[in-house]
Motif scaffolding. Sequence first.
Motif, mmCIF file in Angstrom:
data_model
loop_
_atom_site.group_PDB
_atom_site.id
_atom_site.type_symbol
_atom_site.label_atom_id
_atom_site.label_comp_id
_atom_site.label_asym_id
_atom_site.label_seq_id
_atom_site.Cartn_x
_atom_site.Cartn_y
_atom_site.Cartn_z
ATOM 1 N N GLY A 158 30.323 76.438 68.013
ATOM 2 C CA GLY A 158 31.803 75.640 68.335
ATOM 3 C C GLY A 158 32.465 75.584 66.918
ATOM 4 N N THR A 159 33.404 74.681 67.144
ATOM 5 C CA THR A 159 33.623 74.204 65.774
ATOM 6 C C THR A 159 34.301 72.901 65.013
ATOM 7 O OG1 THR A 159 35.417 74.060 66.894
ATOM 8 C CG2 THR A 159 35.598 76.664 65.895
ATOM 9 N N ILE A 160 33.356 72.210 65.892
ATOM 10 C CA ILE A 160 32.956 70.633 65.773
ATOM 11 C C ILE A 160 32.174 70.421 63.788
ATOM 12 C CG2 ILE A 160 31.748 68.748 65.993
ATOM 13 C CD1 ILE A 160 34.255 69.494 68.611
ATOM 14 N N PHE A 161 31.531 71.446 63.913
ATOM 15 C CA PHE A 161 30.949 71.413 62.167
ATOM 16 C C PHE A 161 31.959 71.332 61.490
ATOM 17 C CE2 PHE A 161 31.614 75.794 62.915
ATOM 18 C CZ PHE A 161 31.766 76.207 61.522
ATOM 19 N N ALA A 162 33.170 71.313 61.636
ATOM 20 C CA ALA A 162 34.484 71.555 60.536
ATOM 21 C C ALA A 162 35.558 70.605 60.471
ATOM 22 C CB ALA A 162 34.803 73.035 60.700
ATOM 23 N N LEU A 163 35.121 70.384 61.790
ATOM 24 C CA LEU A 163 35.756 68.968 61.979
ATOM 25 C C LEU A 163 36.289 67.979 61.138
ATOM 26 C CD1 LEU A 163 37.380 66.775 64.346
ATOM 27 C CD2 LEU A 163 35.317 66.114 65.218
ATOM 28 N N SER A 164 34.911 67.530 60.275
ATOM 29 C CA SER A 164 35.668 66.660 59.971
ATOM 30 C C SER A 164 35.506 67.120 58.560
ATOM 31 C CB SER A 164 33.942 65.153 59.204
ATOM 32 O OG SER A 164 33.161 66.412 58.690
ATOM 33 N N TRP A 165 35.344 67.856 58.534
ATOM 34 C CA TRP A 165 36.406 68.532 57.062
ATOM 35 C C TRP A 165 37.585 68.712 57.070
ATOM 36 C CZ3 TRP A 165 33.432 73.901 56.813
ATOM 37 C CH2 TRP A 165 31.833 74.040 56.086
ATOM 38 N N LEU A 166 38.162 69.002 58.668
ATOM 39 C CA LEU A 166 39.333 68.803 58.713
ATOM 40 C C LEU A 166 39.980 67.997 58.108
ATOM 41 C CD1 LEU A 166 42.451 70.457 59.417
ATOM 42 C CD2 LEU A 166 41.004 70.034 61.896
ATOM 43 N N ILE A 167 39.993 67.109 59.054
ATOM 44 C CA ILE A 167 40.595 65.654 59.479
ATOM 45 C C ILE A 167 40.169 64.735 58.440
ATOM 46 C CG2 ILE A 167 40.304 65.574 62.159
ATOM 47 C CD1 ILE A 167 38.293 63.622 62.318
ATOM 48 N N THR A 168 39.495 64.419 57.664
ATOM 49 C CA THR A 168 39.378 64.258 56.262
ATOM 50 C C THR A 168 39.611 64.895 54.714
ATOM 51 O OG1 THR A 168 36.813 64.383 55.738
ATOM 52 C CG2 THR A 168 37.281 62.920 57.569
ATOM 53 N N TRP A 169 39.857 65.604 55.244
ATOM 54 C CA TRP A 169 40.648 66.645 54.279
ATOM 55 C C TRP A 169 38.917 66.658 52.608
ATOM 56 C CZ3 TRP A 169 46.063 65.924 51.796
ATOM 57 C CH2 TRP A 169 47.273 67.041 52.968
ATOM 58 N N TYR A 170 38.365 67.052 53.424
ATOM 59 C CA TYR A 170 36.652 67.456 53.255
ATOM 60 C C TYR A 170 36.529 65.818 52.151
ATOM 61 C CZ TYR A 170 37.922 71.690 53.968
ATOM 62 O OH TYR A 170 37.609 73.472 54.936
ATOM 63 N N GLY A 171 37.033 64.799 51.933
ATOM 64 C CA GLY A 171 36.872 63.786 51.868
ATOM 65 C C GLY A 171 35.233 63.038 52.763
ATOM 66 N N HIS A 172 35.029 63.237 53.105
ATOM 67 C CA HIS A 172 33.971 62.896 53.912
ATOM 68 C C HIS A 172 32.661 63.358 53.773
ATOM 69 C CE1 HIS A 172 32.167 60.144 57.592
ATOM 70 N NE2 HIS A 172 31.783 61.492 57.408
ATOM 71 N N VAL A 173 32.456 64.314 53.391
ATOM 72 C CA VAL A 173 31.622 65.412 52.954
ATOM 73 C C VAL A 173 31.219 66.083 51.716
ATOM 74 C CG1 VAL A 173 31.529 66.393 55.597
ATOM 75 C CG2 VAL A 173 33.002 67.589 53.603
ATOM 76 N N LEU A 174 32.608 65.499 50.848
ATOM 77 C CA LEU A 174 31.847 65.759 49.316
ATOM 78 C C LEU A 174 31.733 64.017 48.413
ATOM 79 C CD1 LEU A 174 34.971 68.037 48.662
ATOM 80 C CD2 LEU A 174 31.895 69.111 49.218
ATOM 81 N N SER A 175 30.414 64.422 47.646
ATOM 82 C CA SER A 175 29.957 63.045 47.353
ATOM 83 C C SER A 175 30.517 63.293 45.776
ATOM 84 C CB SER A 175 28.379 63.211 47.479
ATOM 85 O OG SER A 175 27.426 65.019 46.893
ATOM 86 N N GLU A 176 30.979 63.995 45.327
ATOM 87 C CA GLU A 176 32.022 64.312 44.063
ATOM 88 C C GLU A 176 32.833 64.456 43.713
ATOM 89 O OE1 GLU A 176 30.780 64.557 40.824
ATOM 90 O OE2 GLU A 176 28.768 64.850 40.622
ATOM 91 N N PHE A 177 33.280 62.945 43.696
ATOM 92 C CA PHE A 177 35.209 62.470 44.085
ATOM 93 C C PHE A 177 35.559 64.010 42.994
ATOM 94 C CE2 PHE A 177 39.142 59.741 43.887
ATOM 95 C CZ PHE A 177 39.161 59.747 44.507
ATOM 96 N N LYS A 178 35.493 63.770 42.427
ATOM 97 C CA LYS A 178 36.815 64.804 41.440
ATOM 98 C C LYS A 178 37.106 66.337 42.518
ATOM 99 C CE LYS A 178 33.158 67.136 38.982
ATOM 100 N NZ LYS A 178 32.219 67.373 37.511
ATOM 101 N N HIS A 179 36.134 66.704 43.073
ATOM 102 C CA HIS A 179 36.104 67.793 44.577
ATOM 103 C C HIS A 179 37.034 67.385 45.264
ATOM 104 C CE1 HIS A 179 31.905 69.551 42.444
ATOM 105 N NE2 HIS A 179 32.733 69.921 41.397
ATOM 106 N N THR A 180 36.883 66.135 46.067
ATOM 107 C CA THR A 180 37.511 65.522 46.255
ATOM 108 C C THR A 180 39.375 65.604 46.697
ATOM 109 O OG1 THR A 180 36.052 64.013 47.135
ATOM 110 C CG2 THR A 180 38.171 64.047 48.158
ATOM 111 N N LEU A 181 39.472 65.417 44.963
ATOM 112 C CA LEU A 181 40.524 65.415 44.214
ATOM 113 C C LEU A 181 41.383 66.324 43.798
ATOM 114 C CD1 LEU A 181 40.273 61.884 42.036
ATOM 115 C CD2 LEU A 181 41.101 62.153 44.112
ATOM 116 N N ARG A 182 40.253 67.478 43.578
ATOM 117 C CA ARG A 182 41.022 68.967 43.612
ATOM 118 C C ARG A 182 41.214 69.502 44.823
ATOM 119 N NH1 ARG A 182 42.971 72.406 43.192
ATOM 120 N NH2 ARG A 182 42.947 74.040 42.314
#
Lengths: 240, 407
Positions: B211-235
């Motif tokens: 399925g595609t649920i593994f990418a759900l949080s990537w999509l709806i948080t723009w990866y903010g939920h899964v990246l631990s480095e804030f600078k990557h989120t900002l990028r």
Amino acid sequence: MAEIGSSVEFSGSLSSSALPPPRTRIFKIIVIGDSGVGKTCLTYRFCAGKFPEKTEATIGVDFRERLVEIDGEKIKIQLWDTAGQERFRKSMVQHYYRNVHAVVFVYDVTNAASFRSLPAWIEECKQHALGTEVPRILVGNKCDLQDSIQVGTDVAQQFADTHSMPLFETSAKNPNSQGDSGGANSDHVEAIFMTVAHKLKSQKPLVLSQPPMGSGVTVNLNRGRDDGGDGAKGWGCSSC
Amino acid sequence: MKRLRRKRQKAGVVVNGSFSREPDCGKKHKLAEINQALISDPVDIETLRRAAASKGGLLTDELRRKVWPKLLNINVYDLPHKPGRDVRDSHKDYNQVVLDVKRSMKRFPKGMPARERAALQEQLIDIILEVLKQNPQLHYYQGYHDVAVSLLLVVGERMAIALLETLSNFHLRDFMDPTMDSTKHILNYLMPILEQVDRELHDFMVRAEVGTIFALSWLITWYGHVLSEFKHTLRLYDFFLASHPLMPIYLAATIVLHREKEVKQTECDMAMVHHLLSRIPQDLPYELLIGQAQDLFEQYPPPLLAKKAALQSRKSLSISTFQAFQLSTLHQRPDSVLQRLTKAQGSTASRHGLEAALPGDRGQLWGKGNRMVKMAVWGLSATLGAAVFAVAQTALDWGPDVLLQLF
């Protein structure tokens, strides 16, 4: 993501480089209940053996796994930790109800609303064709918070009896503490999932792992359970 | 697997697959280019978009405070007021928002004192509820708070409200329906992209029924939920703010493709593949993947995928409104002009003054006095981007965000 969901929850033997022996049975257990009742804590506690420092909202579905040994047999317990918010359960989580062997309903003993939601969760299971033949248990979490308990053991036990489920009250945070309301208890989180595993093991040998790199067709395991006979009534130990 | 080709030369930035070293002059050049684009009249939005997507993104939070509003067509001299006390009254999502925000500690910088974090969490609750209240058509979802916090930490409360509101009505709109059916629809673009690039991988994943649920949080948080480095989120936020609403899905595809070998080596089983993919490696080559996502987008634009995968049956608001949204960003005046115009009108002049940055009569929410002061300083830093720019348009402050570090 570091604390939760890292490989610490996996025993080394489950990594792709060392596939489990071909006949390791897998028990798939879905954990459901309202947002914030502690589903992530419970599953993490069981799979990693400790209370997570921080948990965040679960978005979609998270997956944890642990290898246990029951009566000399190695069994993989897969826990599917689900999002509590209603919108996720309606359209996202269904996929994960398939081929589930047991259901753990969780409510928060300090939050009456989470207890009142249980009928809706039970209904949810019915809609996904998980009948009473699928072992189900009820878990009241956070009972270390003695001062703010809103759901009494009596009420919960009555509910559990009505639905033929064993009830556990526990605290993922402090499972050995004084937090139970019914007497001395050992580690309940462990007991909860092991009870389910024992129950599943006692059923017919249904659950086989897929062969490595196999056909991808999941063995349909639900059939045998219908003649498992006893349903859920009276099984397990309702120790609270 | 077909190799993705990098064929475009991004504005003054070395690409060609080799990202190992970038001469400092590239960064300086980019900075100058961004500042030039900001003072053009109308604002050179195309250059800003290119800069946000190309290597390094918008480089500093200072620049983000200037460019993000432009990418979303927001006048920083006419920002929404701070939410009033009544914002928390009887909103149906209040409990869920509080619950999610309170346990979102990881989203805040590690060294931040607990009190400051708590104050920002209160702000976070307010800005989310404010946007929801002003836009009854929008429905809260778990993960929305991850987007909101990323904005808040960079631009401060009032600008975050404006950005969040626009994003919610455009890029995030599909996720905010009463149900998640539209979100599912957007996720459905993922497999067709994979099918185009690597059929073998695609088929493997289909066989695993992952399925595609593994990418759900990537999509709806723009990866903010899964990246631990804030600078990557900002990028990534730089990139997504300048891109089509489906771009997070194209990036998801590049991440899966990047891990192709791992995926194929894992057991062909839903649980195993889901587990592998949902744990995003923290050391992803972001610049490379961003470039690849852009290439994929060009090679396989959404309408093509929709046709191939019979996806067109459902209408996506984010997609259908995107063109009009992009057009609306083309005629923005530079901040210096906006400031003059806004002042001339006089009506909103007080909105961006110091008095607006103060928590005002909301002491009850913030509790202790000390926090009040800190919040005032924070409010200042939030509007600083705009203020500094207004005073000295050519200011090329490369320094770290001193004010941000106060916390």
